[in-house]
Design an enzyme around this catalytic site. Structure first.
Site, PDB file in Angstrom:
ATOM      1  N   GLY A  17      -3.305   1.413   3.192  1.00 28.09           N
ATOM      2  CA  GLY A  17      -3.280   2.001   4.537  1.00 28.09           C
ATOM      3  C   GLY A  17      -4.687   2.251   5.058  1.00 28.09           C
ATOM      4  CB  CYS A  53       6.827   7.469   0.487  1.00 29.05           C
ATOM      5  SG  CYS A  53       8.122   7.209   1.688  1.00 29.05           S
ATOM      6  CD  GLU A  55       3.075   7.927  -3.615  1.00 27.36           C
ATOM      7  OE1 GLU A  55       2.185   7.095  -3.370  1.00 27.36           O
ATOM      8  OE2 GLU A  55       4.003   8.177  -2.840  1.00 27.36           O
ATOM      9  N   GLY A  80       3.384   1.791   2.790  1.00 29.65           N
ATOM     10  CA  GLY A  80       2.927   1.432   1.455  1.00 29.65           C
ATOM     11  C   GLY A  80       1.923   2.444   0.943  1.00 29.65           C
ATOM     12  CB  SER A  81      -0.547   2.206  -1.745  1.00 28.35           C
ATOM     13  OG  SER A  81      -1.317   1.109  -1.302  1.00 28.35           O
ATOM     14  CB  THR A  82      -2.883   6.576   0.481  1.00 23.02           C
ATOM     15  OG1 THR A  82      -1.691   7.342   0.722  1.00 23.02           O
ATOM     16  CG2 THR A  82      -4.026   7.200   1.245  1.00 23.02           C
ATOM     17  CD  GLU A 106       6.468   6.320   5.177  1.00 20.86           C
ATOM     18  OE1 GLU A 106       5.844   6.861   4.222  1.00 20.86           O
ATOM     19  OE2 GLU A 106       7.533   5.694   5.038  1.00 20.86           O
ATOM     20  CE  LYS A 156       2.985  -8.712   2.413  1.00 20.73           C
ATOM     21  NZ  LYS A 156       3.808  -8.772   1.187  1.00 20.73           N
TER      22      LYS A 156
HETATM   23  P1  NDP Z   1       0.968  -1.639  -1.550  1.00 16.41           P
HETATM   24  O1  NDP Z   1       0.471  -0.679  -0.538  1.00 16.41           O
HETATM   25  O2  NDP Z   1       0.002  -2.582  -2.167  1.00 16.41           O
HETATM   26  O3  NDP Z   1       2.138  -2.541  -0.914  1.00 16.41           O
HETATM   27  C1  NDP Z   1       2.792  -2.312   0.310  1.00 16.41           C
HETATM   28  C2  NDP Z   1       2.866  -3.601   1.136  1.00 16.41           C
HETATM   29  O4  NDP Z   1       1.551  -3.963   1.576  1.00 16.41           O
HETATM   30  C3  NDP Z   1       3.372  -4.808   0.349  1.00 16.41           C
HETATM   31  O5  NDP Z   1       4.104  -5.650   1.212  1.00 16.41           O
HETATM   32  C4  NDP Z   1       2.082  -5.450  -0.090  1.00 16.41           C
HETATM   33  O6  NDP Z   1       2.221  -6.790  -0.463  1.00 16.41           O
HETATM   34  C5  NDP Z   1       1.240  -5.284   1.162  1.00 16.41           C
HETATM   35  N1  NDP Z   1      -0.206  -5.374   0.948  1.00 16.41           N
HETATM   36  C6  NDP Z   1      -0.915  -5.262  -0.214  1.00 16.41           C
HETATM   37  N2  NDP Z   1      -2.242  -5.399   0.030  1.00 16.41           N
HETATM   38  C7  NDP Z   1      -2.377  -5.600   1.362  1.00 16.41           C
HETATM   39  C8  NDP Z   1      -3.502  -5.805   2.235  1.00 16.41           C
HETATM   40  N3  NDP Z   1      -4.741  -5.817   1.772  1.00 16.41           N
HETATM   41  N4  NDP Z   1      -3.282  -5.972   3.554  1.00 16.41           N
HETATM   42  C9  NDP Z   1      -2.027  -5.934   4.051  1.00 16.41           C
HETATM   43  N5  NDP Z   1      -0.924  -5.755   3.281  1.00 16.41           N
HETATM   44  C10 NDP Z   1      -1.088  -5.583   1.955  1.00 16.41           C
HETATM   45  O7  NDP Z   1       1.728  -0.842  -2.663  1.00 16.41           O
HETATM   46  P2  NDP Z   1       2.011  -1.319  -4.170  1.00 16.41           P
HETATM   47  O8  NDP Z   1       3.236  -2.106  -4.166  1.00 16.41           O
HETATM   48  O9  NDP Z   1       0.794  -1.956  -4.772  1.00 16.41           O
HETATM   49  O10 NDP Z   1       2.232   0.069  -4.899  1.00 16.41           O
HETATM   50  C11 NDP Z   1       1.122   0.830  -5.340  1.00 16.41           C
HETATM   51  C12 NDP Z   1       1.369   2.294  -5.178  1.00 16.41           C
HETATM   52  O11 NDP Z   1       1.562   2.580  -3.809  1.00 16.41           O
HETATM   53  C13 NDP Z   1       2.629   2.796  -5.837  1.00 16.41           C
HETATM   54  O12 NDP Z   1       2.426   3.108  -7.164  1.00 16.41           O
HETATM   55  C14 NDP Z   1       2.969   3.986  -4.995  1.00 16.41           C
HETATM   56  O13 NDP Z   1       2.250   5.095  -5.474  1.00 16.41           O
HETATM   57  C15 NDP Z   1       2.477   3.617  -3.624  1.00 16.41           C
HETATM   58  N6  NDP Z   1       3.552   3.153  -2.732  1.00 16.41           N
HETATM   59  C16 NDP Z   1       3.961   3.970  -1.732  1.00 16.41           C
HETATM   60  C17 NDP Z   1       4.991   3.583  -0.902  1.00 16.41           C
HETATM   61  C18 NDP Z   1       5.469   4.454   0.188  1.00 16.41           C
HETATM   62  O14 NDP Z   1       6.568   4.251   0.681  1.00 16.41           O
HETATM   63  N7  NDP Z   1       4.705   5.416   0.638  1.00 16.41           N
HETATM   64  C19 NDP Z   1       5.676   2.302  -1.067  1.00 16.41           C
HETATM   65  C20 NDP Z   1       5.127   1.478  -2.115  1.00 16.41           C
HETATM   66  C21 NDP Z   1       4.115   1.910  -2.899  1.00 16.41           C
HETATM   67  P3  NDP Z   1       2.581  -7.066  -2.017  1.00 16.41           P
HETATM   68  O15 NDP Z   1       3.910  -6.504  -2.250  1.00 16.41           O
HETATM   69  O16 NDP Z   1       2.607  -8.511  -2.116  1.00 16.41           O
HETATM   70  O17 NDP Z   1       1.487  -6.436  -2.821  1.00 16.41           O
END
Ligand code: NDP
Length: 487
Positions: free
Chosen positions: A243, A294, A391, A238-240, A260, A186
């Site tokens: 995670g 990140c 972050e 993605g976000s903590t 990660e 996804k």
């Molecule tokens: P998210 O963690 O929400 O998004 C990462 C992925 O997870 C996206 O594909 C998202 O879908 C999906 N997702 C969201 N909610 C769920 C869930 N409940 N179960 C499974 N998958 C889910 O990050 P955000 O885009 O909201 O960013 C928020 C903050 O996270 C940023 O400001 C940044 O600080 C941090 N971040 C860190 C990253 C890293 O590489 N470490 C990368 C991105 C963000 P969708 O896109 O549709 O929401």
């Protein structure tokens, strides 16, 4: 002209190479299909807010269909295929990525907002490199150090963020396929387009149907994937916060998990560092990809004795950064990926001012439409400030100072995260000592934000667990008896 600054004429990359469709279905079982219970949403260019295409928001029934397609492909084709043959498909995909590199780079910059200079010179070449690298492992898994006959896990559910859309796809899909797994991936809601172009590349490579499935959507689609009982492995970047939700929802299940997550890396500059190179490294550390990284060097720790020269050189250098059209080959800093992310960056920057840090940005004209934020540095930051702890995920640098190496280590490790760090000094012995003390998955020495497929990447503490890349990255996709929690 005397007294006037030299400026570049615009050099925009053409969009003519793209064959962008007005709408996209889901990629399941080797073809694009309409959703069962899905809705649609629009993906926009963050630089202009122009609608690029309409994309499907996959529902639970769509996720189920994708998992079934992946299972069928795993049982009937992929797990029974000689590893050497799997490798050939990965090599073929890698070569097609190289052939279509320009198209992929333009689309990545359009949908994400990152400068074409970065998508063309960093993202897409690395995407091809990861596929080449893991193609090479496909028939050598017995020699990878995970037992004499390592087995695939089955079906992997993979969820990726919007900051490096295609590169994160490569980090996830290449090792999974090389190890004999099939995948349902996804992409992030705001950046689905290069994953859908990758689906076309899978068709072009004649990849057996169902080995790769792409289900676009938002958080709910990701949740349905995580909770699906037919999934053997979850890989998430993605976000903590998300995670932690995934860790909770998979606890007690058979699913192997790698996470990660976020970071708040310290980029540490000692007074004997080559200052001009260090300044380039600071800029690359936090303004590369608009700071949506990140492992960004978002906390600059400068030795007090070098503070004045580093900050004045840094300010001078920031004055030369070009912010604007991501498709212009001269652009250094592109658009912020979404209105939500821009709001978060603005909010935390205001908090920084309210808490007493000093804010500075070079004079810079921002476009009227789209999502933009000028490169910003905060000086006078203390460890208690939110901008030193949270972050920001944007082009915002928090500057702190230190006197001794021990103090630098203490401050660098004073964070819930542990993804990366940088050390700038002339002394090799100090680099080695610091690398041992720093609680970070990656420590760069006299450089920053360098990636290589042979090199493992991953975090400590709230930055997640498991490693991606290199030989270590294979473990996440093999049945080694380790669920992936301890690294
Ligand atoms: P998210 O963690 O929400 O998004 C990462 C992925 O997870 C996206 O594909 C998202 O879908 C999906 N997702 C969201 N909610 C769920 C869930 N409940 N179960 C499974 N998958 C889910 O990050 P955000 O885009 O909201 O960013 C928020 C903050 O996270 C940023 O400001 C940044 O600080 C941090 N971040 C860190 C990253 C890293 O590489 N470490 C990368 C991105 C963000 P969708 O896109 O549709 O929401």
């Amino acid at each position: 002209m005397a007294g006037k600054k030299f400026t570049y004429a615009p050099a925009p990359e053409s969009r003519a190479i793209l064959d962008l469709k007005s709408s996209y279905g889901l990629f399941i079982g080797g073809e694009f299909v309409d959703p069962i219970d899905g809705r649609t949403f629009k993906t926009v260019s963050p630089a202009t807010e122009e609608v690029l295409a309409e994309v499907t928001e996959g529902g639970a029934a769509d996720v189920d269909r994708a998992v079934q397609a992946a299972r069928k492909a795993y049982d009937k084709t992929w797990s029974t295929m000689p590893p050497r043959e799997r490798g050939k498909y990965l090599y073929r995909i890698a070569r097609i990525i190289q052939e279509r590199a320009r198209e992929l780079a333009v689309l990545e910059s359009l949908d994400n907002g990152k400068p074409i200079r970065e998508s063309r010179d960093v993202d897409i070449p690395l995407v091809a490199a990861y596929f080449f690298y893991y193609a090479g492992w496909a028939d050598k898994l017995k020699h990878a150090g995970f037992g004499p006959d390592p087995q695939a896990l089955g079906v992997a559910g993979q969820i990726i963020p919007w900051n490096f859309p295609l590169l994160m796809l490569a980090w996830k899909i290449a090792p999974a396929l090389a190890c004999g797994n099939t995948v349902v991936l996804k992409p992030a809601e705001t950046t689905p387009l290069t994953a859908l172009l990758f689906a076309e590349i899978c068709q072009q490579a004649d990849l057996p149907p169902g080995v790769v499935n792409i289900v676009t959507g938002a958080g709910e689609t990701g949740r349905a994937l995580v909770e699906h009982p037919g999934i053997d492995k979850i890989a998430f970047t993605g976000s903590t916060d998300v995670g932690k939700m995934i860790a909770r929802s998979t606890a007690g299940s058979k699913k192997k998990v790698t996470l990660e997550l976020g970071g708040k890396a310290a980029n540490i500059v000692f007074d004997d560092a080559p200052i001009d190179q260090a300044v380039e490294g600071i800029v690359n550390g936090i303004f590369f990809n608009q700071g949506h990284v990140c492992c960004a060097g978002s906390r600059l720790l400068v030795q007090e004795s070098a503070y004045d020269v580093v900050i004045s050189s840094l300010k001078r250098r920031l004055g030369t950064l070009r912010v604007g059209d991501p498709l212009d080959k001269n652009t250094d800093v592109g658009a912020i990926n979404s209105a939500e992310q821009l709001a978060r960056i603005k909010e935390l920057s205001e908090v920084g001012e309210e808490e007493g840090a000093e804010r500075w940005s070079p004079p810079c004209e921002l476009p009227d439409r789209g999502f933009w934020f000028a490169p910003t540095i905060f000086t006078g930051v203390t460890q208690a400030h939110r901008i030193a702890r949270e972050e920001i995920f944007g082009p915002v640098l928090s500057v702190l100072t230190f006197r001794t190496p021990a103090e630098a280590v203490e401050k660098a490790n004073n964070t819930p995260y542990g993804l990366s760090a940088g050390v700038w000094t002339d002394k090799g012995s100090l680099i080695l000592w610091m690398a041992n003390q720093l609680r970070a998955g990656v420590v760069w020495a006299n450089t920053f934000n360098r990636f290589d497929p042979t090199s493992p990447f991953g975090g400590y503490k709230e930055s997640g667990f498991g490693r991606e890349g290199g030989r270590h990255g294979l473990e996440a996709y093999l049945a080694t008896g380790n669920r992936g929690r301890d690294v």
